[in-house]
Design a protein around this motif. Structure first.
Motif, mmCIF file in Angstrom:
data_model
loop_
_atom_site.group_PDB
_atom_site.id
_atom_site.type_symbol
_atom_site.label_atom_id
_atom_site.label_comp_id
_atom_site.label_asym_id
_atom_site.label_seq_id
_atom_site.Cartn_x
_atom_site.Cartn_y
_atom_site.Cartn_z
ATOM 1 N N ASP A 129 0.834 -1.197 0.000
ATOM 2 C CA ASP A 129 0.000 0.000 0.000
ATOM 3 C C ASP A 129 0.877 1.258 0.000
ATOM 4 O O ASP A 129 2.054 1.202 0.365
ATOM 5 N N PRO A 130 0.320 2.391 -0.433
ATOM 6 C CA PRO A 130 1.112 3.618 -0.582
ATOM 7 C C PRO A 130 1.796 4.072 0.707
ATOM 8 O O PRO A 130 2.937 4.541 0.677
ATOM 9 N N ARG A 131 1.134 3.906 1.847
ATOM 10 C CA ARG A 131 1.735 4.334 3.117
ATOM 11 C C ARG A 131 2.953 3.478 3.437
ATOM 12 O O ARG A 131 3.996 3.989 3.850
ATOM 13 N N GLN A 132 2.840 2.192 3.221
ATOM 14 C CA GLN A 132 3.962 1.289 3.471
ATOM 15 C C GLN A 132 5.112 1.593 2.510
ATOM 16 O O GLN A 132 6.281 1.565 2.897
#
Length: 196
Positions: free
Chosen positions: A2-5
């Motif tokens: 995911d983008p946050r990770q």
């Protein structure tokens, strides 16, 4: 991912590379990495158990990308050049690009996780090459199974390559990538090299 990770991994990579280039990796703390990456210590521990391991993992990802073309190396180059000429240069360019990081990981040899990453990646590439081109290997000694024979050959070549890289790092000037690659290749037995 995911983008946050993905953002966290990018921040961790930048932080560990910056810190490892500025000081010995054995002195880099989790708190320093977390602060530089703008994350919490808990978040750090979701990605690694120690700064050395995090550094080794990111360097390993780069080396994996460099070693990927080895999967299609032929047994013979068809020229006077070794099949390993370009892969060796790529590996040394990687080391030269991260020279301060690698030098700060030496005490006087590379620290365990960083050295293991180099050795493991080189050995994996060499073993895959040898398994694809088993005909290039010298005959096994009586009592040595084929798999063990291959692992011994690969361990010798991988460990020797990393020791040569360590010596090259100690010498100071890393602008001689081609000469260093030719020297390491010259130290290799002819059967590995795949020259015409």
């Amino acid at each position: 991912m995911d983008p946050r990770q993905a953002r966290t991994r990018t921040a961790l990579r930048a932080a560990i590379y910056e810190l490892a280039a500025a000081q010995p990796i054995t002195e880099v703390t989790v708190a320093q990495v977390a602060r530089a990456a703008g994350i919490t210590r808990d978040t750090f521990y979701r990605h690694a158990t120690a700064p050395e391991g995090l550094l080794a993992a990111f360097l390993g990802e780069e080396i994996d990308a460099l070693m990927a073309p080895m999967e299609s190396l032929p047994a013979s180059s068809g020229t006077e050049l070794s099949v390993f000429d370009e892969p060796e240069r790529q590996l040394l360019r990687h080391v030269a690009r991260h020279a301060e990081i690698y030098r700060n990981a030496m005490t006087p040899r590379l620290t365990g996780p960083v050295r293991d990453t180099l050795v493991d990646r080189i050995e994996a590439g060499l073993l895959a090459h040898l398994e694809r081109h088993a005909e290039i290997a010298p005959a096994a000694q009586p009592g040595i199974a084929r798999e063990r024979h291959f692992r011994l050959l690969v361990a010798y070549a991988g460990g020797g390559t990393v020791s040569a890289i360590e010596a090259w790092l100690r010498e100071g000037d890393l602008s001689d990538v081609d000469a260093a690659a030719r020297t390491i290749i010259a130290a290799s037995p002819d059967w590995w090299l795949g020259r015409a």
